[in-house]
Enzyme design. Structure first.
Site, mmCIF file in Angstrom:
data_model
loop_
_atom_site.group_PDB
_atom_site.id
_atom_site.type_symbol
_atom_site.label_atom_id
_atom_site.label_comp_id
_atom_site.label_asym_id
_atom_site.label_seq_id
_atom_site.Cartn_x
_atom_site.Cartn_y
_atom_site.Cartn_z
ATOM 1 N N GLY A 98 0.846 -1.190 0.000
ATOM 2 C CA GLY A 98 0.000 0.000 0.000
ATOM 3 C C GLY A 98 0.883 1.242 0.000
ATOM 4 O O GLY A 98 2.083 1.181 -0.283
ATOM 5 N N GLY A 99 0.286 2.373 0.358
ATOM 6 C CA GLY A 99 1.031 3.624 0.291
ATOM 7 C C GLY A 99 2.258 3.650 1.176
ATOM 8 O O GLY A 99 3.325 4.137 0.770
ATOM 9 N N PHE A 154 -12.599 19.318 5.113
ATOM 10 C CA PHE A 154 -12.740 17.971 5.663
ATOM 11 C C PHE A 154 -13.049 18.082 7.150
ATOM 12 O O PHE A 154 -12.801 19.123 7.771
ATOM 13 C CB PHE A 154 -11.442 17.174 5.453
ATOM 14 C CG PHE A 154 -11.622 15.900 4.686
ATOM 15 C CD1 PHE A 154 -11.854 15.927 3.324
ATOM 16 C CD2 PHE A 154 -11.581 14.667 5.320
ATOM 17 C CE1 PHE A 154 -12.024 14.764 2.606
ATOM 18 C CE2 PHE A 154 -11.743 13.487 4.615
ATOM 19 C CZ PHE A 154 -11.962 13.535 3.258
ATOM 20 N N GLN A 200 -11.825 3.361 14.891
ATOM 21 C CA GLN A 200 -12.695 4.410 14.352
ATOM 22 C C GLN A 200 -13.800 3.866 13.448
ATOM 23 O O GLN A 200 -13.532 3.025 12.577
ATOM 24 C CB GLN A 200 -11.861 5.399 13.529
ATOM 25 C CG GLN A 200 -12.676 6.555 12.960
ATOM 26 C CD GLN A 200 -11.799 7.575 12.248
ATOM 27 O OE1 GLN A 200 -11.427 7.384 11.103
ATOM 28 N NE2 GLN A 200 -11.460 8.642 12.941
ATOM 29 N N HIS A 258 -16.357 5.202 10.625
ATOM 30 C CA HIS A 258 -16.610 6.318 9.712
ATOM 31 C C HIS A 258 -18.126 6.522 9.611
ATOM 32 O O HIS A 258 -18.874 5.557 9.480
ATOM 33 C CB HIS A 258 -16.024 6.010 8.334
ATOM 34 C CG HIS A 258 -15.971 7.184 7.417
ATOM 35 N ND1 HIS A 258 -17.099 7.753 6.882
ATOM 36 C CD2 HIS A 258 -14.931 7.903 6.940
ATOM 37 C CE1 HIS A 258 -16.751 8.774 6.114
ATOM 38 N NE2 HIS A 258 -15.432 8.893 6.140
ATOM 39 N N LEU A 273 -17.589 2.744 1.654
ATOM 40 C CA LEU A 273 -17.442 4.123 2.133
ATOM 41 C C LEU A 273 -17.948 5.150 1.130
ATOM 42 O O LEU A 273 -17.677 5.067 -0.063
ATOM 43 C CB LEU A 273 -15.960 4.381 2.401
ATOM 44 C CG LEU A 273 -15.658 5.576 3.304
ATOM 45 C CD1 LEU A 273 -16.168 5.323 4.704
ATOM 46 C CD2 LEU A 273 -14.160 5.844 3.322
ATOM 47 N N GLU A 302 -15.849 11.375 3.246
ATOM 48 C CA GLU A 302 -16.085 12.662 3.886
ATOM 49 C C GLU A 302 -15.973 13.809 2.889
ATOM 50 O O GLU A 302 -16.415 14.931 3.161
ATOM 51 C CB GLU A 302 -15.018 12.833 4.965
ATOM 52 C CG GLU A 302 -15.365 13.711 6.114
ATOM 53 C CD GLU A 302 -14.434 13.379 7.273
ATOM 54 O OE1 GLU A 302 -14.389 12.196 7.649
ATOM 55 O OE2 GLU A 302 -13.763 14.282 7.768
ATOM 56 N N ARG A 347 -14.902 12.446 13.192
ATOM 57 C CA ARG A 347 -15.681 11.244 12.915
ATOM 58 C C ARG A 347 -16.242 10.586 14.163
ATOM 59 O O ARG A 347 -17.347 10.022 14.126
ATOM 60 C CB ARG A 347 -14.812 10.251 12.141
ATOM 61 C CG ARG A 347 -14.473 10.746 10.761
ATOM 62 C CD ARG A 347 -13.446 9.876 10.087
ATOM 63 N NE ARG A 347 -13.161 10.375 8.746
ATOM 64 C CZ ARG A 347 -12.183 9.911 7.978
ATOM 65 N NH1 ARG A 347 -11.398 8.948 8.414
ATOM 66 N NH2 ARG A 347 -11.989 10.411 6.778
ATOM 67 N N HIS A 360 -13.828 1.377 10.227
ATOM 68 C CA HIS A 360 -13.009 2.014 9.194
ATOM 69 C C HIS A 360 -11.512 1.963 9.447
ATOM 70 O O HIS A 360 -10.749 1.623 8.552
ATOM 71 C CB HIS A 360 -13.459 3.472 9.073
ATOM 72 C CG HIS A 360 -12.793 4.238 7.976
ATOM 73 N ND1 HIS A 360 -12.793 3.813 6.663
ATOM 74 C CD2 HIS A 360 -12.091 5.402 7.984
ATOM 75 C CE1 HIS A 360 -12.144 4.691 5.913
ATOM 76 N NE2 HIS A 360 -11.681 5.650 6.690
ATOM 77 N N GLU A 386 -1.261 1.848 8.672
ATOM 78 C CA GLU A 386 -2.318 1.535 9.642
ATOM 79 C C GLU A 386 -1.927 0.446 10.622
ATOM 80 O O GLU A 386 -2.429 0.421 11.744
ATOM 81 C CB GLU A 386 -3.614 1.146 8.915
ATOM 82 C CG GLU A 386 -4.805 1.050 9.874
ATOM 83 C CD GLU A 386 -6.132 0.804 9.170
ATOM 84 O OE1 GLU A 386 -6.175 0.963 7.931
ATOM 85 O OE2 GLU A 386 -7.108 0.470 9.857
ATOM 86 N N ARG A 415 -8.716 9.394 14.749
ATOM 87 C CA ARG A 415 -7.941 9.967 13.631
ATOM 88 C C ARG A 415 -8.730 11.053 12.927
ATOM 89 O O ARG A 415 -9.929 10.902 12.666
ATOM 90 C CB ARG A 415 -7.570 8.870 12.627
ATOM 91 C CG ARG A 415 -6.845 9.414 11.414
ATOM 92 C CD ARG A 415 -6.348 8.317 10.508
ATOM 93 N NE ARG A 415 -7.392 7.560 9.851
ATOM 94 C CZ ARG A 415 -8.118 7.997 8.818
ATOM 95 N NH1 ARG A 415 -7.946 9.213 8.337
ATOM 96 N NH2 ARG A 415 -9.031 7.205 8.271
#
Length: 592
Positions: free
Chosen positions: A16-17, A119, A245, A247, A257, A260, A291, A357, A388, A399
Site C-alpha cells: 500500500g502507500g 474535511f 474508528q 466512519h 465508504l 467525507e 468522525r 473504518h 495503519e 484519527r
C-alpha cells in the site's frame, strides 16, 4: 514442503502507500529491496482512499501546519504524541510536493495550484471555521497515490513478490532482549504453496488494518491484521488497540465508504424527521465535526427512534449540490450509490450508517518507523512498521480525516530513509535454525485436521457479529466481558477448524483459515484493551464510564501476549503503560 530462500538488504511486507513509499526511498538510496504483497500492488487498500491528503499548503485560503497540528491533537482527544504530530504535519507539505514531482495528477485551481477541499475537523484555529486543507485528485486520491508510487518503484528496480502471504517474522532471540535483531520474514506463495524464507538486514511491516473483525466495514476482505497478529505472536506488544474508528457514512448494510469529501463539498446528514441533527451535537462544524462525534451522534439518533422509517440508518443528502460538483469532484461516490443501492443521489438521499473504518492502534513505533517494545521506547533492531498496522502515535484516540494518507506518506518515507541508513551500516544477522518451523506446524495442523468440527465461515461470522454488537461505537463493561468470553470461545473452536481443500497450490481455504487466526488475535487484543480502559476518549466510548479521565488514563496502553505460543485460545495478556508526549497543547475539553 518445498522451501525457497532469498536474501535482500531490506524486505517490505505490504504494497500500500506506506510500503511503496518506504520501498521507493530505499531503492532511491541504492538498497536492494524486496516487497512482499498478498495482492497485486495497485489493488492494495490505499487505492480506496477517496477524499485527500491533509497538508497546510494554503492554496485556497490562509492555513498553517501549526493549525493542522492543533486540529490533529484536539481530534485525537489529546492522546496523540504531540512531538510526532508536529513531525507529521510539518512534513506533510513536502510529501505532497514530492508526489506532485513524481507525477501524481492532483486537481488544480485556475492558477494551476493544487486544489484543496474542506474535511472534518480541519479548522482555522483563530475563527474556528472550516478550512480547505485536503489536497485531492477528484475522489480517487488513494488510487492515484498507488499508481504513482508503484510506477516509480518499478523505475528504481524494486523487486516485487506478488500474492505472497506473510506467515512469520524472524528474530534472533526474545524481542525484549536488547541484543535481539530482526533477521527476516516467512511467506507462503499462494499460487504454488511453496514457502519462502526472506533473510534480511531490516524488515518493514506495512500490512494495513484489521477492519474485517467487524460485520459492517469499509475495509477490503484482505484487511485481516496479518502484521499486527504476527508481531504479537512473537512477543511484541500492540499499542492503544481499544481505539477503533467508525466512519459516519458507510453505505447501509454494506459498509462501502462514501467519503467525507461529500460532506466537505457541502452534503447534509438528515435523520428520519428530515432534521440536520448535527446541530444538536456540533453546532459550529455540523457535518464536518470529527468522525467519532458524528458516528456517536448517528448511533444516538437511531437509538432514540429518529432513524429513517424506524430503521437503523440515516440519510446523506447531496441533492442541493451542483451537478458539476457531483460529476467532477465526487464521481465515485455518486456511482457507488447508484451501483450498490440503486439510488440516484441527484434525486434522492442515500441511506448510510457508521462503518468500521480505521485502527488507531497497532505495532508501536517511533518517528523513524522503528518498532519499540516497551514503555521506554526501546527499539527492536532491524524491525520497522508504518501505516495503519503501526502506532506512532499520531492519531491518539480518534484519527482526523485525511491523516491516514499523511501518516503513510510521512512515516513510510521516514522508515524507508532510516532503513536505508541502517542497511548501509549493518551486516546480515544469522537466521534461526529451521526458520520455517512455526509456519509449517501451523499449516500442517490446518491441513491435517480432518476431524475438526468447525468451519472458517462459521467462526468468522460469529466473530464479526459479536464485535459489531458489543465492541463498536457504544460500549459497556458487561458487553465487553460478554464479547471477551465469546472471542475466547471462538479461539477454542478455531483450534478444531476443518478445511475442505487439502492441496498446497492456490489453496484459498487455507489462506482464509490463516487470516481468521489473525483476526481472532486482533479482536482479542482490542476487546481486552477496551475492557481495561475505564473511561471514554475519542472513538472509545464506555457508557458506564462516559467521561474522559485524564488523571488516570492520559497514557498509552501496551498489551502483551504472554505465552508467545501459536496455539489458539490459551494466551494470557499483560498491560503496561507509557505517558503521552505533551509539548505545547495541554489537554482541554473538545468543543466543535
Amino acid at each position: 514442503m518445498q522451501i525457497v530462500r532469498h536474501r535482500y538488504d531490506a524486505v517490505v511486507v505490504g504494497a500500500g502507500g506506506a510500503g511503496l513509499m518506504a520501498a521507493l526511498n530505499l531503492a532511491q538510496a541504492g538498497v536492494p529491496t524486496a516487497v512482499l504483497s498478498k495482492l497485486y500492488p495497485t489493488r492494495s487498500h490505499t487505492g480506496t482512499a477517496q477524499g485527500g491528503i491533509g497538508a497546510a499548503l494554503g492554496n485556497m485560503e490562509e492555513d498553517h501546519w501549526e493549525w493542522h497540528v492543533f486540529d490533529t491533537i484536539k481530534g485525537s482527544d489529546y492522546l496523540a504524541d504531540q512531538d510526532a504530530v508536529e513531525v507529521m504535519c510539518r512534513e506533510a507539505i513536502d510529501c505532497v510536493y514530492f508526489l506532485e514531482h513524481m507525477g501524481l495528477p492532483f486537481d488544480r485551481t485556475d492558477e494551476g495550484k493544487i486544489m484543496q477541499r474542506r474535511f472534518g475537523g480541519h479548522t482555522n484555529n483563530i475563527t474556528g471555521e472550516p478550512v480547505r486543507r485536503a489536497c485531492h485528485a477528484a475522489d480517487r486520491t488513494g488510487h492515484m497515490i498507488l499508481q504513482t508510487l508503484y510506477q516509480q518503484c518499478i523505475r528504481y528496480g524494486v523487486q516485487f513478490f506478488n500474492e505472497f502471504f506473510l506467515t512469520d517474522l524472524l528474530l534472533t532471540g526474545d524481542p525484549l532482549d536488547p541484543a535481539t535483531r530482526c533477521c527476516g520474514a516467512v511467506a507462503l506463495e499462494m499460487r504454488t504453496g511453496i514457502l519462502h524464507i526472506f533473510h534480511a538486514k531490516a524488515v518493514l511491516f506495512a500490512t494495513g488494518g484489521f477492519g474485517r473483525i467487524y460485520k459492517v466495514t469499509s475495509n477490503a476482505h484482505t484487511l485481516t491484521g496479518d502484521g499486527c497478529a504476527v508481531a504479537w505472536r512473537r512477543g511484541i506488544p500492540l499499542e492503544d488497540m481499544e481505539f477503533y474508528q467508525f466512519h459516519p457514512t458507510g453505505i447501509y448494510k454494506l459498509g462501502v465508504l462514501l467519503s467525507e469529501a461529500a460532506r466537505g463539498e457541502g452534503a447534509y446528514l438528515l435523520n428520519g424527521l428530515g432534521e440536520r441533527f448535527m446541530a444538536r451535537y456540533a453546532p459550529k462544524l455540523m457535518e464536518l465535526a470529527p468522525r467519532d462525534l458524528v458516528s456517536r451522534a448517528m448511533y444516538l439518533e437511531i437509538r432514540e427512534g429518529r432513524g429513517v422509517n424506524g430503521k437503523d440508518y440515516l440519510h446523506l443528502d447531496v441533492r442541493h449540490l451542483p451537478k458539476e460538483v457531483l460529476e467532477k469532484k465526487l464521481p465515485d461516490i455518486t456511482e457507488f450509490a447508484r451501483i450498490y443501492l440503486g439510488v440516484d443521489p441527484e434525486k434522492e438521499p442515500v441511506p448510510v450508517q457508521p462503518t468500521a473504518h480505521y485502527a488507531m492502534g497497532g505495532i508501536p513505533t517511533d518517528v523513524h518507523g522503528r518498532v519499540v517494545v516497551d514503555e521506554k521506547n526501546t527499539p527492536l533492531t532491524g524491525f520497522y512498521a508504518a501505516g495503519e498496522c503501526a502506532c506512532v502515535s499520531v492519531h491518539g484516540a480518534n484519527r482526523l480525516g485525511t491523516n491516514s494518507l499523511v501518516d503513510i506518506l510521512v512515516f513510510g518515507r521516514r522508515a524507508g530513509l532510516h532503513m536505508a541508513q541502517f542497511c548501509r551500516e549493518a551486516d546480515f544477522p544469522p537466521l534461526p535454525d529451521k526458520p520455517e518451523a512455526m509456519t509449517m506446524e501451523r499449516i500442517r495442523h490446518l491441513l491435517n485436521n480432518t476431524d475438526g468440527k468447525w468451519r472458517v465461515g462459521q467462526i468468522r461470522r460469529a466473530l464479526q457479529e459479536v464485535m459489531m454488537d458489543k465492541a463498536s461505537v457504544l460500549r459497556t463493561g458487561d458487553g465487553l466481558r460478554e464479547c471477551w468470553d465469546k472471542v475466547r470461545d471462538l479461539k477454542g473452536q478455531y483450534a478444531q477448524v476443518r478445511l475442505d481443500d487439502h492441496h498446497r497450490a492456490f489453496n484459498l481455504d487455507l489462506i482464509e483459515a490463516l487470516e481468521l487466526g489473525y483476526l481472532l488475535d486482533c479482536a482479542e487484543a482490542l476487546v481486552a484493551s477496551a475492557l481495561n480502559r475505564a473511561e471514554s476518549r475519542g472513538a472509545h466510548y464506555r457508557e458506564d464510564f462516559p467521561q474522559r479521565d485524564d488523571a488516570n488514563w492520559l497514557k498509552h496502553t501496551l498489551i502483551y501476549r504472554r505465552d508467545k505460543g501459536h496455539k489458539a485460545g490459551d494466551a494470557e495478556v499483560e498491560f503496561r503503560y507509557k505517558p503521552v508526549v505533551i509539548t505545547k497543547y495541554p489537554p482541554q475539553e473538545r468543543k466543535y
